[in-house]
Design an enzyme around this catalytic site. Structure first.
Site, PDB file in Angstrom:
ATOM      1  N   GLU A 184       0.898  -1.173   0.000  1.00  0.00           N
ATOM      2  CA  GLU A 184       0.000   0.000   0.000  1.00  0.00           C
ATOM      3  C   GLU A 184       0.925   1.207   0.000  1.00  0.00           C
ATOM      4  OE1 GLU A 184      -3.080  -0.704  -0.290  1.00  0.00           O
ATOM      5  OE2 GLU A 184      -3.215  -2.745   0.472  1.00  0.00           O
ATOM      6  N   CYS A 186      -1.651   9.676   2.817  1.00  0.00           N
ATOM      7  CA  CYS A 186      -1.433   9.140   1.468  1.00  0.00           C
ATOM      8  C   CYS A 186      -2.574   9.595   0.560  1.00  0.00           C
ATOM      9  CB  CYS A 186      -1.350   7.630   1.514  1.00  0.00           C
ATOM     10  SG  CYS A 186      -2.686   6.929   2.463  1.00  0.00           S
TER      11      CYS A 186
HETATM   12  P1  NAP Z   1       8.500   4.838   4.721  1.00  0.00           P
HETATM   13  O1  NAP Z   1       9.642   5.733   4.969  1.00  0.00           O
HETATM   14  O2  NAP Z   1       8.482   4.060   3.448  1.00  0.00           O
HETATM   15  O3  NAP Z   1       8.421   3.857   5.973  1.00  0.00           O
HETATM   16  C1  NAP Z   1       7.401   2.915   6.112  1.00  0.00           C
HETATM   17  C2  NAP Z   1       7.874   1.799   7.018  1.00  0.00           C
HETATM   18  O4  NAP Z   1       8.924   1.072   6.368  1.00  0.00           O
HETATM   19  C3  NAP Z   1       8.451   2.268   8.344  1.00  0.00           C
HETATM   20  O5  NAP Z   1       8.081   1.349   9.345  1.00  0.00           O
HETATM   21  C4  NAP Z   1       9.958   2.215   8.090  1.00  0.00           C
HETATM   22  O6  NAP Z   1      10.708   2.098   9.280  1.00  0.00           O
HETATM   23  C5  NAP Z   1      10.032   0.943   7.256  1.00  0.00           C
HETATM   24  N1  NAP Z   1      11.246   0.790   6.440  1.00  0.00           N
HETATM   25  C6  NAP Z   1      12.065   1.750   5.950  1.00  0.00           C
HETATM   26  N2  NAP Z   1      13.066   1.188   5.236  1.00  0.00           N
HETATM   27  C7  NAP Z   1      12.881  -0.156   5.271  1.00  0.00           C
HETATM   28  C8  NAP Z   1      13.567  -1.291   4.728  1.00  0.00           C
HETATM   29  N3  NAP Z   1      14.666  -1.137   3.983  1.00  0.00           N
HETATM   30  N4  NAP Z   1      13.086  -2.509   4.969  1.00  0.00           N
HETATM   31  C9  NAP Z   1      11.961  -2.687   5.703  1.00  0.00           C
HETATM   32  N5  NAP Z   1      11.272  -1.665   6.263  1.00  0.00           N
HETATM   33  C10 NAP Z   1      11.708  -0.410   6.037  1.00  0.00           C
HETATM   34  O7  NAP Z   1       7.107   5.636   4.783  1.00  0.00           O
HETATM   35  P2  NAP Z   1       6.610   6.687   5.861  1.00  0.00           P
HETATM   36  O8  NAP Z   1       7.371   7.944   5.703  1.00  0.00           O
HETATM   37  O9  NAP Z   1       6.503   6.071   7.212  1.00  0.00           O
HETATM   38  O10 NAP Z   1       5.114   6.913   5.330  1.00  0.00           O
HETATM   39  C11 NAP Z   1       4.825   7.748   4.272  1.00  0.00           C
HETATM   40  C12 NAP Z   1       4.529   6.992   2.995  1.00  0.00           C
HETATM   41  O11 NAP Z   1       3.530   6.000   3.219  1.00  0.00           O
HETATM   42  C13 NAP Z   1       3.953   7.911   1.923  1.00  0.00           C
HETATM   43  O12 NAP Z   1       4.498   7.577   0.682  1.00  0.00           O
HETATM   44  C14 NAP Z   1       2.468   7.586   1.970  1.00  0.00           C
HETATM   45  O13 NAP Z   1       1.771   7.897   0.790  1.00  0.00           O
HETATM   46  C15 NAP Z   1       2.511   6.112   2.236  1.00  0.00           C
HETATM   47  N6  NAP Z   1       1.237   5.629   2.784  1.00  0.00           N
HETATM   48  C16 NAP Z   1       0.441   4.857   2.007  1.00  0.00           C
HETATM   49  C17 NAP Z   1      -0.795   4.425   2.478  1.00  0.00           C
HETATM   50  C18 NAP Z   1      -1.714   3.583   1.658  1.00  0.00           C
HETATM   51  O14 NAP Z   1      -2.657   3.013   2.208  1.00  0.00           O
HETATM   52  N7  NAP Z   1      -1.505   3.455   0.361  1.00  0.00           N
HETATM   53  C19 NAP Z   1      -1.189   4.800   3.764  1.00  0.00           C
HETATM   54  C20 NAP Z   1      -0.336   5.593   4.530  1.00  0.00           C
HETATM   55  C21 NAP Z   1       0.876   5.995   4.037  1.00  0.00           C
HETATM   56  P3  NAP Z   1      11.499   3.384   9.882  1.00  0.00           P
HETATM   57  O15 NAP Z   1      10.486   4.375  10.270  1.00  0.00           O
HETATM   58  O16 NAP Z   1      12.203   2.788  11.032  1.00  0.00           O
HETATM   59  O17 NAP Z   1      12.391   3.872   8.784  1.00  0.00           O
END
Ligand code: NAP
Length: 522
Positions: A285, A319
């Site tokens: 997602e 998002c």
């Molecule tokens: P993110 O930076 O991609 O992080 C998401 C999760 O992934 C966090 O728990 C992060 O941990 C973890 N992570 C980071 N690098 C990783 C790796 N190499 N391997 C495994 N896990 C890893 O996203 P965010 O800043 O938290 O959230 C914003 C994004 O989420 C936006 O793009 C938004 O559009 C999207 N989003 C989508 C939806 C949907 O339903 N489509 C809903 C909400 C948000 P750490 O925090 O420890 O780095």
């Protein structure tokens, strides 16, 4: 309370809701700074390294001390989940439903404390925080409802036309095994609890890893599952950096994963799983770049309200945020004036306070991004209709506060029309007609949510042509935001999601199970 809280009803809550939030906030604030373990096999597990979890409202507020889990903890959690799988998957689905309904009831019992903690940790205003916690309880209940409505997904199929034999065929959906749930910071409760409940009720065991910025609130969610009486190892919670702990969890030792977060990390996870011996279900997602189209036949007051709510709710860090507005030339100036007027009345500040609509952005990195994007917009020819500055004086001095920002005059060729900024910045563009608006709306990789304001007939045209998993017409409660389980199942097309089925909807639960056909011949 008679009132049913959803993201669409939250704008006019009863007084009692505020009173209960205020008293819960006082209790939560009095207990800040405690240390919390990870939860593996229902036991608290502590790492050698810790980190302080600060509030984005005021960097001096230490909310909690959390564990910096590592590869060893990833292994322990996956092993615990593996060991618990045979018992849990063979537990009658009715009993799994019972335990998850109990978890939902605990969330509702603790709703106000949980929401107060979430507001402090994420910087969401109180109504958005209450919404996230209530949505999670509703997602759990919806997963249970679906299991019940489908009677555990056991279906009698047709009998083979065999002469002299009786052949009975039964289709059974069965769990995969150990399911990994990685969640983002913006909806830490719903986007952890939703997939977790779907995986658990289906009979999988689960390991959850939240975003580092929201490790505390997700620990409080994990406690609800534990306190409801889930057996050891069925749900495990680990905290620590995505780049180390998260990376270690993304391994062939898990049987399926739900990742909600950015496109870049999601695609990396997708590729990493391709090295396993067989295909694992990977539910991604991802991001959005959601457009709102405004026709010359729109009710402009409604449009302006819906756009402002979706552009700046949770500081644009949804998002589903309205990040692009495409307006027919005939009403461009009128709409622009209304957007400016409503936005300038929004109250920015400590989001736990009743009057505040916009809190801070999540962390220093987002705060810097905001300033860099504003500079890029300025040098790219954009004009700031509102905002464009960070707030640094007085009560804002120790937090990450950014003004809600509408931009006009940015050429459609500029990269920021396509790039997800994930901040309170929305670009507004003038189009000749609706066809041009639709072409522009679909001219991005993402396809998460979209909004439309115009006539009834035009709305049908909009639904037929827009490339998005969630689409709203004429909705002042939120032009592109505010989905609720059971009403608006949530998910994206194209680069916004991999499964094509929306969470909180009727096709979601089967994603967590594979089908087995059982044929018995007598
Ligand atoms: P993110 O930076 O991609 O992080 C998401 C999760 O992934 C966090 O728990 C992060 O941990 C973890 N992570 C980071 N690098 C990783 C790796 N190499 N391997 C495994 N896990 C890893 O996203 P965010 O800043 O938290 O959230 C914003 C994004 O989420 C936006 O793009 C938004 O559009 C999207 N989003 C989508 C939806 C949907 O339903 N489509 C809903 C909400 C948000 P750490 O925090 O420890 O780095």
């Amino acid at each position: 309370m008679e009132f049913k809280l959803t993201y669409a009803t939250m704008f006019n809550p009863p007084e009692e809701l505020h009173i209960r939030f205020d008293s819960a906030l006082a209790i939560v604030k009095a207990g800040l700074g405690k240390e919390y373990g990870m939860i593996i096999n229902n036991k608290d597990v502590f790492a050698d390294e810790k980190f302080d979890d600060h509030s984005p409202i005021n960097k001096d507020w230490t909310l909690a001390v959390m564990q910096k889990g590592n590869e060893k903890h990833a292994r322990q959690a996956m092993e615990a989940a593996r060991k618990a799988f045979p018992g849990w998957s063979h537990t009658p689905w009715q009993e799994r439903v019972r335990l998850l309904r109990k978890t939902a009831a605990l969330i509702e019992e603790r709703l106000f404390e949980l929401s107060a903690a979430m507001s402090l940790e994420v910087g969401k205003n109180r109504m958005e925080s209450l919404g996230d916690a209530q949505e999670t309880a509703d997602l759990l209940k919806y997963s249970c409802d679906q299991m019940e409505a489908n009677q555990g997904y056991i279906f009698e199929m047709g009998r083979d036309p065999l002469v002299g034999f009786e052949s009975r065929n039964v289709s059974v959906l069965r769990p995969y095994g150990v399911w990994l749930v990685i969640s983002p910071f913006n909806f830490p409760f719903a986007l952890t609890g939703g997939p977790t409940s779907a995986a658990l009720v289906s009979g999988n065991t689960v390991v959850i890893k939240p975003a580092t910025d929201t490790a505390w609130i997700v620990r409080l969610l994990a406690e609800c599952f534990r306190d409801a009486g889930l057996p050891e190892g069925v749900l495990n919670y680990v905290s620590g950096p995505g780049s180390t702990l998260g990376k270690a969890l993304v391994s062939c030792a898990v049987d399926g994963v739900t990742f909600t977060g950015s496109f870049d990390v999601g695609v990396k996870i997708y590729r990493d799983f391709s090295t396993c011996n067989w295909m694992h279900p990977i539910l991604l997602e991802l991001g959005g770049k959601n457009a709102v189209i405004v026709s010359q036949h729109a009710d402009l007051d409604r449009a302006a309200l819906g756009i402002v709510r979706s552009a700046f709710g949770l500081q644009g860090q949804k998002c589903s945020a309205a990040s692009r507005v495409l307006v027919e030339a005939a009403v461009f100036d009128d709409l622009r004036a209304r957007l400016k007027d409503i936005t300038e009345k929004l109250v920015i500040g400590d989001p736990t306070e009743r009057s505040v609509y916009l809190g801070p952005v999540i962390n220093n990195s987002s705060y810097n991004d905001y300033q860099n994007f504003c500079m890029e917009i300025y040098s790219g020819g954009g004009t700031f209709l509102t905002g464009g500055q960070v707030l640094t004086e007085g009560a804002f001095a120790k937090g990450y506060f950014c003004q809600p920002t509408f931009v006009t005059d940015l050429p459609f060729s500029h990269r920021l029309w396509k790039h997800e900024m994930f901040l309170p910045i929305t670009t507004i563009g003038k189009v000749k007609n609706l066809d041009e608006a639709m072409k522009e709306a679909n001219n991005v990789n993402y396809g998460l949510t979209a909004g439309f304001f115009g006539s009834e007939e035009e709305s049908g045209w909009f639904f037929d042509h827009i490339e998005s998993g969630v689409a709203y017409a004429n909705r002042p409660q939120g032009a592109t935001t505010g989905a609720w389980p059971g009403f608006q199942p949530f998910g994206g097309w194209k680069a916004s999601g991999s499964s094509g089925k929306n969470s909180g909807g009727r096709y979601y639960l089967p994603l967590y199970m594979h089908e087995q056909i059982q044929t018995r011949v007598r």
